[in-house]
Design a protein around this motif. Sequence first.
Motif, PDB file in Angstrom:
ATOM      1  N   LYS A 274     -11.064 -33.501 -31.644  1.00 25.39           N
ATOM      2  CA  LYS A 274     -10.851 -32.169 -31.811  1.00 25.39           C
ATOM      3  C   LYS A 274      -9.707 -31.567 -31.297  1.00 25.39           C
ATOM      4  CE  LYS A 274     -13.604 -27.479 -31.861  1.00 25.39           C
ATOM      5  NZ  LYS A 274     -14.842 -27.221 -31.379  1.00 25.39           N
ATOM      6  N   LYS A 275      -9.267 -32.098 -30.023  1.00 27.60           N
ATOM      7  CA  LYS A 275      -8.190 -31.500 -29.295  1.00 27.60           C
ATOM      8  C   LYS A 275      -6.807 -31.931 -29.940  1.00 27.60           C
ATOM      9  CE  LYS A 275      -5.972 -31.403 -24.654  1.00 27.60           C
ATOM     10  NZ  LYS A 275      -6.035 -31.963 -23.250  1.00 27.60           N
ATOM     11  N   LYS A 276      -6.921 -33.113 -30.455  1.00 30.46           N
ATOM     12  CA  LYS A 276      -5.771 -33.875 -31.129  1.00 30.46           C
ATOM     13  C   LYS A 276      -5.487 -33.059 -32.340  1.00 30.46           C
ATOM     14  CE  LYS A 276      -3.976 -38.132 -32.803  1.00 30.46           C
ATOM     15  NZ  LYS A 276      -4.038 -39.599 -32.820  1.00 30.46           N
ATOM     16  N   GLU A 277      -6.872 -32.973 -33.108  1.00 31.91           N
ATOM     17  CA  GLU A 277      -6.471 -32.173 -34.481  1.00 31.91           C
ATOM     18  C   GLU A 277      -5.946 -30.592 -34.208  1.00 31.91           C
ATOM     19  OE1 GLU A 277     -10.164 -32.072 -36.155  1.00 31.91           O
ATOM     20  OE2 GLU A 277      -9.944 -34.212 -36.890  1.00 31.91           O
ATOM     21  N   ALA A 278      -6.426 -29.875 -33.086  1.00 22.01           N
ATOM     22  CA  ALA A 278      -6.068 -28.601 -32.795  1.00 22.01           C
ATOM     23  C   ALA A 278      -4.490 -28.668 -32.605  1.00 22.01           C
ATOM     24  CB  ALA A 278      -6.793 -28.085 -31.759  1.00 22.01           C
ATOM     25  N   GLU A 279      -3.889 -29.691 -31.580  1.00 19.96           N
ATOM     26  CA  GLU A 279      -2.443 -29.807 -31.329  1.00 19.96           C
ATOM     27  C   GLU A 279      -1.559 -30.075 -32.562  1.00 19.96           C
ATOM     28  OE1 GLU A 279      -2.547 -33.203 -28.470  1.00 19.96           O
ATOM     29  OE2 GLU A 279      -3.230 -31.606 -26.684  1.00 19.96           O
ATOM     30  N   GLU A 280      -2.136 -30.994 -33.199  1.00 22.16           N
ATOM     31  CA  GLU A 280      -1.538 -31.151 -34.828  1.00 22.16           C
ATOM     32  C   GLU A 280      -1.440 -30.111 -35.750  1.00 22.16           C
ATOM     33  OE1 GLU A 280      -3.500 -34.415 -36.506  1.00 22.16           O
ATOM     34  OE2 GLU A 280      -2.887 -35.898 -35.094  1.00 22.16           O
ATOM     35  N   LYS A 281      -2.593 -29.353 -35.571  1.00 21.57           N
ATOM     36  CA  LYS A 281      -2.649 -28.035 -36.427  1.00 21.57           C
ATOM     37  C   LYS A 281      -1.607 -26.829 -35.861  1.00 21.57           C
ATOM     38  CE  LYS A 281      -5.543 -24.618 -38.611  1.00 21.57           C
ATOM     39  NZ  LYS A 281      -4.746 -23.428 -38.045  1.00 21.57           N
ATOM     40  N   ALA A 282      -1.783 -26.930 -34.424  1.00 20.19           N
ATOM     41  CA  ALA A 282      -0.618 -25.866 -33.956  1.00 20.19           C
ATOM     42  C   ALA A 282       0.718 -26.488 -34.104  1.00 20.19           C
ATOM     43  CB  ALA A 282      -0.971 -26.032 -32.357  1.00 20.19           C
ATOM     44  N   ALA A 283       0.833 -27.783 -33.897  1.00 21.82           N
ATOM     45  CA  ALA A 283       2.372 -28.048 -34.185  1.00 21.82           C
ATOM     46  C   ALA A 283       2.816 -28.020 -35.790  1.00 21.82           C
ATOM     47  CB  ALA A 283       2.472 -29.640 -33.864  1.00 21.82           C
ATOM     48  N   LYS A 284       1.842 -28.151 -36.478  1.00 15.25           N
ATOM     49  CA  LYS A 284       2.168 -27.884 -37.998  1.00 15.25           C
ATOM     50  C   LYS A 284       2.355 -26.321 -38.236  1.00 15.25           C
ATOM     51  CE  LYS A 284       0.361 -28.658 -42.536  1.00 15.25           C
ATOM     52  NZ  LYS A 284      -1.048 -29.303 -43.636  1.00 15.25           N
ATOM     53  N   ASP A 285       1.454 -25.562 -37.688  1.00 17.86           N
ATOM     54  CA  ASP A 285       1.670 -23.907 -38.070  1.00 17.86           C
ATOM     55  C   ASP A 285       3.193 -23.536 -37.217  1.00 17.86           C
ATOM     56  OD1 ASP A 285      -0.675 -24.054 -38.998  1.00 17.86           O
ATOM     57  OD2 ASP A 285      -1.664 -23.287 -37.264  1.00 17.86           O
ATOM     58  N   LYS A 286       3.448 -24.194 -36.168  1.00 21.08           N
ATOM     59  CA  LYS A 286       4.435 -23.881 -35.492  1.00 21.08           C
ATOM     60  C   LYS A 286       5.910 -24.246 -36.317  1.00 21.08           C
ATOM     61  CE  LYS A 286       7.389 -24.449 -31.106  1.00 21.08           C
ATOM     62  NZ  LYS A 286       7.379 -25.272 -30.189  1.00 21.08           N
ATOM     63  N   ALA A 287       5.654 -25.600 -36.875  1.00 20.93           N
ATOM     64  CA  ALA A 287       6.730 -26.067 -37.885  1.00 20.93           C
ATOM     65  C   ALA A 287       6.840 -25.208 -39.182  1.00 20.93           C
ATOM     66  CB  ALA A 287       6.647 -27.137 -38.181  1.00 20.93           C
ATOM     67  N   GLU A 288       5.779 -24.820 -39.513  1.00 17.11           N
ATOM     68  CA  GLU A 288       5.603 -23.863 -40.914  1.00 17.11           C
ATOM     69  C   GLU A 288       6.342 -22.684 -40.637  1.00 17.11           C
ATOM     70  OE1 GLU A 288       1.921 -23.803 -42.446  1.00 17.11           O
ATOM     71  OE2 GLU A 288       2.198 -25.820 -43.186  1.00 17.11           O
ATOM     72  N   LYS A 289       5.960 -22.045 -39.126  1.00 17.45           N
ATOM     73  CA  LYS A 289       6.585 -20.700 -38.893  1.00 17.45           C
ATOM     74  C   LYS A 289       8.006 -20.720 -38.629  1.00 17.45           C
ATOM     75  CE  LYS A 289       2.450 -18.857 -36.585  1.00 17.45           C
ATOM     76  NZ  LYS A 289       1.866 -18.417 -35.408  1.00 17.45           N
ATOM     77  N   GLU A 290       8.508 -21.563 -38.114  1.00 14.57           N
ATOM     78  CA  GLU A 290      10.083 -22.052 -37.907  1.00 14.57           C
ATOM     79  C   GLU A 290      10.820 -22.109 -39.248  1.00 14.57           C
ATOM     80  OE1 GLU A 290      10.432 -25.240 -35.343  1.00 14.57           O
ATOM     81  OE2 GLU A 290       9.733 -24.237 -33.503  1.00 14.57           O
ATOM     82  N   LYS A 291      10.117 -22.986 -40.059  1.00 16.26           N
ATOM     83  CA  LYS A 291      10.659 -23.017 -41.296  1.00 16.26           C
ATOM     84  C   LYS A 291      10.729 -21.650 -42.239  1.00 16.26           C
ATOM     85  CE  LYS A 291      10.043 -25.572 -45.711  1.00 16.26           C
ATOM     86  NZ  LYS A 291       9.353 -26.673 -46.554  1.00 16.26           N
ATOM     87  N   ALA A 292       9.354 -21.011 -42.149  1.00 15.77           N
ATOM     88  CA  ALA A 292       9.489 -19.599 -42.775  1.00 15.77           C
ATOM     89  C   ALA A 292      10.345 -18.809 -42.157  1.00 15.77           C
ATOM     90  CB  ALA A 292       8.112 -18.880 -42.617  1.00 15.77           C
ATOM     91  N   ALA A 293      10.669 -18.560 -40.756  1.00 12.98           N
ATOM     92  CA  ALA A 293      11.543 -18.028 -40.068  1.00 12.98           C
ATOM     93  C   ALA A 293      13.117 -18.165 -40.551  1.00 12.98           C
ATOM     94  CB  ALA A 293      11.384 -17.980 -38.465  1.00 12.98           C
ATOM     95  N   LYS A 294      13.359 -19.453 -40.634  1.00 12.66           N
ATOM     96  CA  LYS A 294      14.785 -19.872 -41.027  1.00 12.66           C
ATOM     97  C   LYS A 294      14.956 -19.707 -42.321  1.00 12.66           C
ATOM     98  CE  LYS A 294      17.473 -24.247 -41.182  1.00 12.66           C
ATOM     99  NZ  LYS A 294      17.572 -25.619 -40.694  1.00 12.66           N
ATOM    100  N   GLU A 295      13.907 -19.815 -43.292  1.00  8.42           N
ATOM    101  CA  GLU A 295      14.035 -19.345 -44.759  1.00  8.42           C
ATOM    102  C   GLU A 295      14.502 -17.835 -44.783  1.00  8.42           C
ATOM    103  OE1 GLU A 295      10.669 -20.762 -46.803  1.00  8.42           O
ATOM    104  OE2 GLU A 295      11.379 -22.940 -46.998  1.00  8.42           O
ATOM    105  N   LYS A 296      13.626 -17.023 -44.099  1.00  5.22           N
ATOM    106  CA  LYS A 296      13.712 -15.702 -44.233  1.00  5.22           C
ATOM    107  C   LYS A 296      15.163 -15.285 -43.755  1.00  5.22           C
ATOM    108  CE  LYS A 296      11.703 -11.407 -42.225  1.00  5.22           C
ATOM    109  NZ  LYS A 296      10.572 -10.911 -41.432  1.00  5.22           N
ATOM    110  N   ALA A 297      15.472 -16.080 -42.554  1.00  9.36           N
ATOM    111  CA  ALA A 297      16.940 -15.819 -42.040  1.00  9.36           C
ATOM    112  C   ALA A 297      18.018 -16.158 -43.098  1.00  9.36           C
ATOM    113  CB  ALA A 297      17.189 -16.330 -40.691  1.00  9.36           C
ATOM    114  N   LEU A 298      17.803 -17.129 -43.920  1.00 12.35           N
ATOM    115  CA  LEU A 298      18.894 -17.588 -44.467  1.00 12.35           C
ATOM    116  C   LEU A 298      18.834 -16.396 -45.861  1.00 12.35           C
ATOM    117  CD1 LEU A 298      18.226 -21.346 -44.694  1.00 12.35           C
ATOM    118  CD2 LEU A 298      20.414 -20.272 -43.801  1.00 12.35           C
ATOM    119  N   LYS A 299      17.717 -16.061 -46.226  1.00 17.43           N
ATOM    120  CA  LYS A 299      17.458 -15.230 -47.399  1.00 17.43           C
ATOM    121  C   LYS A 299      17.967 -13.917 -46.794  1.00 17.43           C
ATOM    122  CE  LYS A 299      14.126 -13.021 -50.397  1.00 17.43           C
ATOM    123  NZ  LYS A 299      12.709 -13.129 -50.924  1.00 17.43           N
TER     124      LYS A 299
END
Length: 308
Positions: A118-143
């Motif tokens: 469960k902890k590993k899944e939570a860490e993976e989910k948190a890393a995935k969410d962070k990556a998605e947020k960073e990607k969204a922020a980058k796309e927003k900045a580019l836009k």
Amino acid sequence: MGRAWAVAGAAHLVLFLALGLATAWKTQPQTLQAEAELWSAVPQAAAPRLQEPPPPPPEPEPEPEPRREPPAKPSKPAPEPAPDNSLRDAQIALEKKKQEELKKKEAAERQRKAQEKKKKEAEEKAAKDKAEKEKAAKEKALKEKAEQDKKEQDKKKAAEKAKADEKKRQQEQAQKAKQDKADEARAEALRQENLQRMQGMAGASGGPNATGTALKSSGPSASYAGRLVGRIKPNITYPGDVVGNPRAEVEVRVAPDGTITSRRIVQSSGNKAWDDAVLRAIDKTEILPKDTDGRVPPLIVLGFRPSD
């Protein structure tokens, strides 16, 4: 218990067989023969001769071998007294306790693995969410950057267009001012001519509508200039649109028969393309028509406007 009973039965069977075989051997007749020789160191008188023993009685017939009875089945042993169960119960309780402890350990291990998963899944989910947020922020900045660049480009284009419009407006104003100045000059010249004509009207020979100042007309008629422009203007070919209505004045030199010998721009319209189109039209005309008096003025100044 079953194995013990089987071993005991087999041992009894072997014992009964051994007893039976031993009994059968003892029932067989046996003949015993023996000899003895005695010596004595002390001389003794001889004893009387022994009488021959009577012949032995006939041997009895052997008795038939008794029938062997099958060995009797061993009787079921008496039940042993019930053992003391306290030790057995203690062993069972200890074994049960061990099993319970083993189950608890297994459950704890499963729970630990589940928590780790469960902890590993939570860490993976948190890393995935962070990556998605960073990607969204980058796309927003580019836009946003693209939108900002587009706004700047639009602003730059608008500024360039405004500058071009201002320049065009200034050119139009300059042309209009120049045209107005030329019109004023022509109006002033016409006024002076009218004034001179009025001054010499008493001895003039012109008609009622004459505008000259001389006593006798020596120049072209009033409609001659319009006839010349009407002759030349159909030959003007201009591919574009002329901004405003600029005037190009051309000086034309003509031979007595009306052949055009030269032409030049004496006052530009401000649009070189329109000036060149007027000159080409004059060259294409080649010969100008004669005036009402049959003459062609040697020098003529003509004005051309796109909208005239």
